[in-house]
Design an enzyme around this catalytic site. Structure first.
Site, mmCIF file in Angstrom:
data_model
loop_
_atom_site.group_PDB
_atom_site.id
_atom_site.type_symbol
_atom_site.label_atom_id
_atom_site.label_comp_id
_atom_site.label_asym_id
_atom_site.label_seq_id
_atom_site.Cartn_x
_atom_site.Cartn_y
_atom_site.Cartn_z
ATOM 1 N N CYS A 15 0.842 -1.194 0.000
ATOM 2 C CA CYS A 15 0.000 0.000 0.000
ATOM 3 C C CYS A 15 0.876 1.241 0.000
ATOM 4 O O CYS A 15 2.000 1.230 0.520
ATOM 5 C CB CYS A 15 -0.922 -0.001 1.217
ATOM 6 S SG CYS A 15 -2.206 1.288 1.167
ATOM 7 N N CYS A 22 -5.187 -0.639 9.938
ATOM 8 C CA CYS A 22 -5.344 -1.567 8.817
ATOM 9 C C CYS A 22 -5.364 -3.022 9.282
ATOM 10 O O CYS A 22 -4.350 -3.567 9.735
ATOM 11 C CB CYS A 22 -4.218 -1.364 7.807
ATOM 12 S SG CYS A 22 -4.326 -2.492 6.394
ATOM 13 N N GLY A 68 -4.398 -4.384 0.944
ATOM 14 C CA GLY A 68 -3.538 -3.346 0.427
ATOM 15 C C GLY A 68 -4.213 -2.333 -0.489
ATOM 16 O O GLY A 68 -5.383 -2.040 -0.379
ATOM 17 N N ARG A 136 -5.408 7.889 8.275
ATOM 18 C CA ARG A 136 -5.126 7.525 6.887
ATOM 19 C C ARG A 136 -4.042 8.402 6.255
ATOM 20 O O ARG A 136 -4.160 8.843 5.104
ATOM 21 C CB ARG A 136 -6.418 7.592 6.053
ATOM 22 C CG ARG A 136 -7.367 6.437 6.355
ATOM 23 C CD ARG A 136 -8.539 6.401 5.390
ATOM 24 N NE ARG A 136 -9.289 5.171 5.545
ATOM 25 C CZ ARG A 136 -9.022 4.045 4.890
ATOM 26 N NH1 ARG A 136 -8.025 3.998 4.023
ATOM 27 N NH2 ARG A 136 -9.749 2.973 5.091
ATOM 28 N N CYS A 254 -20.885 -18.545 7.739
ATOM 29 C CA CYS A 254 -19.780 -18.230 6.837
ATOM 30 C C CYS A 254 -20.010 -18.856 5.468
ATOM 31 O O CYS A 254 -20.513 -19.986 5.371
ATOM 32 C CB CYS A 254 -18.457 -18.747 7.401
ATOM 33 S SG CYS A 254 -17.874 -17.868 8.853
ATOM 34 N N ASP A 270 -11.467 -12.955 3.916
ATOM 35 C CA ASP A 270 -10.607 -11.784 4.040
ATOM 36 C C ASP A 270 -10.184 -11.539 5.485
ATOM 37 O O ASP A 270 -9.117 -10.973 5.744
ATOM 38 C CB ASP A 270 -11.355 -10.558 3.504
ATOM 39 C CG ASP A 270 -10.410 -9.480 3.005
ATOM 40 O OD1 ASP A 270 -9.293 -9.821 2.579
ATOM 41 O OD2 ASP A 270 -10.789 -8.297 3.047
ATOM 42 N N CYS A 313 -32.245 -15.413 22.390
ATOM 43 C CA CYS A 313 -32.357 -14.064 21.824
ATOM 44 C C CYS A 313 -33.555 -13.965 20.884
ATOM 45 O O CYS A 313 -33.723 -14.795 19.980
ATOM 46 C CB CYS A 313 -31.082 -13.703 21.070
ATOM 47 S SG CYS A 313 -31.119 -12.035 20.382
ATOM 48 N N CYS A 319 -29.720 -12.508 12.869
ATOM 49 C CA CYS A 319 -28.349 -12.275 13.323
ATOM 50 C C CYS A 319 -27.562 -13.579 13.329
ATOM 51 O O CYS A 319 -26.499 -13.667 12.729
ATOM 52 C CB CYS A 319 -28.354 -11.643 14.724
ATOM 53 S SG CYS A 319 -26.725 -11.512 15.479
ATOM 54 N N CYS A 323 -21.062 -12.291 12.349
ATOM 55 C CA CYS A 323 -19.775 -12.712 11.785
ATOM 56 C C CYS A 323 -18.835 -13.118 12.907
ATOM 57 O O CYS A 323 -18.690 -12.414 13.905
ATOM 58 C CB CYS A 323 -19.181 -11.554 10.987
ATOM 59 S SG CYS A 323 -17.470 -11.808 10.481
#
Length: 358
Positions: A15, A22, A68, A136, A254, A270, A313, A319, A323
């Site tokens: 980058c 990051c 990047g 940044r 996932c 990722d 819940c 939900c 993740c």
């Protein structure tokens, strides 16, 4: 029609900026391999060919270029990639392109290319200049110049904003409105993988408070019949109305992603481009081999603990625990879940909004 997406990192984690938060630099620092080169066209060709071989005719392939900073790969790389993809495209198939950038390397030549090939560009912009520049590398003015070029050439783009402990929902929303940014994706800042608390990362209560405030402003705007897309909110709306979401992890499950580093090494997600989840190399393996490799199995077997409130819940259907990379944040406070807090706040309003948006 068979669909497949590849998250391509043509410059890996290279980058031209050094953003303090990051997450991909954090991941890259944890790996034994140092991906410090730019993808060659032979690797790109192998990726494209093997994806079409796997999907066959009448397929829909999406190539999402990330980093990047992917523009470090240079315009000639992207020209050759698209040219190769068109040559290898199977009968009746379609190809879509998107690219995520910090915006500072966007040029007139890049914009002409993006427009010609219908690229969707995601530009990282955290809000007002003072906040953006703090994390940044003083890049706000360059990023805004890049955005002006995208507008000049009528290139489709959206805004990705990293939300930190200093982000203010009202200020950010006003910034979006003032600049005409109506397709946005907040990215909520996490602690590094080691688990140490970072000054920029969000706390559980901060996360819920920010999301609720941003939602209130968004809801008021779309209730007037005005277009305003916020990825989080539209994904929950999709879960309510269709039972599914386009965002991986939004429903707590996932999906196997195909993340491809510059040398062809593949990973399943990722957020988990780590040695233990390495999924073979596209130069040496077919897609079917990658989807059945040990690294991918380990990724699916690995799970982060869900919040103790999950079993009972009332909003778990929209939900599912969230993740797994974010569960450390959801589990920060005993007896409290920021995701539950947020969804309970928005659920009734979202149930009324589908008619408004039609």
């Amino acid at each position: 029609m068979r669909q497949m997406t590849a998250l391509v990192k043509p410059a890996s984690s290279l980058c031209n900026l050094k953003c303090g938060y990051c997450f991909y630099c954090d991941e890259a620092s944890e790996r034994e391999k140092n991906f410090s080169s730019v993808m060659d066209i032979a690797t790109a060709e192998n990726l494209i060919k093997k994806m079409f071989d796997f999907c066959g005719d009448n397929s829909a392939l999406t190539f999402m270029f990330q980093g990047g900073e992917p523009l470090i790969a240079g315009l000639d790389f992207f020209k050759k990639f698209v040219e190769t993809a068109e040559e290898l495209k199977t009968e009746g198939s379609a190809i879509n392109y998107s690219l995520q950038t910090n915006g500072t390397l966007i040029s007139e030549e890049f914009c002409e290319f993006f427009k010609k090939h219908d690229f969707l560009i995601g530009v990282s912009l955290d809000g007002k200049k003072e906040l953006h520049d703090k994390m940044r590398s003083q890049s706000f003015d360059k990023a805004m110049r890049g955005i002006e070029l995208l507008k000049k050439y009528d290139v489709d783009f959206n805004i990705l904003s990293v939300i930190t402990a200093e982000s203010d929902a009202s200020e950010l929303f006003d910034f979006y409105i003032k600049n005409g940014f109506r397709d946005v994706q907040p990215i909520y800042c996490l602690d590094p993988l080691g688990g140490e608390k970072a000054e920029y990362s969000l706390g559980a209560k901060q996360l819920a408070r920010f999301k609720k405030r941003l939602f209130n402003l968004w809801f008021a705007e779309v209730s007037k019949g005005n277009h305003f897309y916020v990825r989080d909110f539209d994904n929950i709306l999709s879960l309510i109305t269709k039972g599914k979401a386009e965002q991986c992890g939004a429903s707590g499950r996932c999906n196997a992603q195909l993340v491809v580093e510059a040398d062809g090494t593949c990973y399943p997600c990722d957020f988990y481009c780590l040695d233990e989840y390495e999924c073979l190399n596209i130069n040496k393996a077919d897609i079917n081999d990658i989807l059945n490799c040990e690294g991918l199995k380990k990724f699916f077997e690995h799970d982060e603990e869900k919040n103790s409130l999950c079993p009972a819940c009332p909003v778990k259907a929209v939900c599912g625990g969230g993740c797994k990379r974010y569960r450390s944040l959801y589990n920060q406070l005993s007896g409290y879940c920021p995701q539950k807090d947020f969804i309970l706040h928005v659920l009734d309003k979202l149930r009324t909004i589908e008619g408004i948006k039609k």
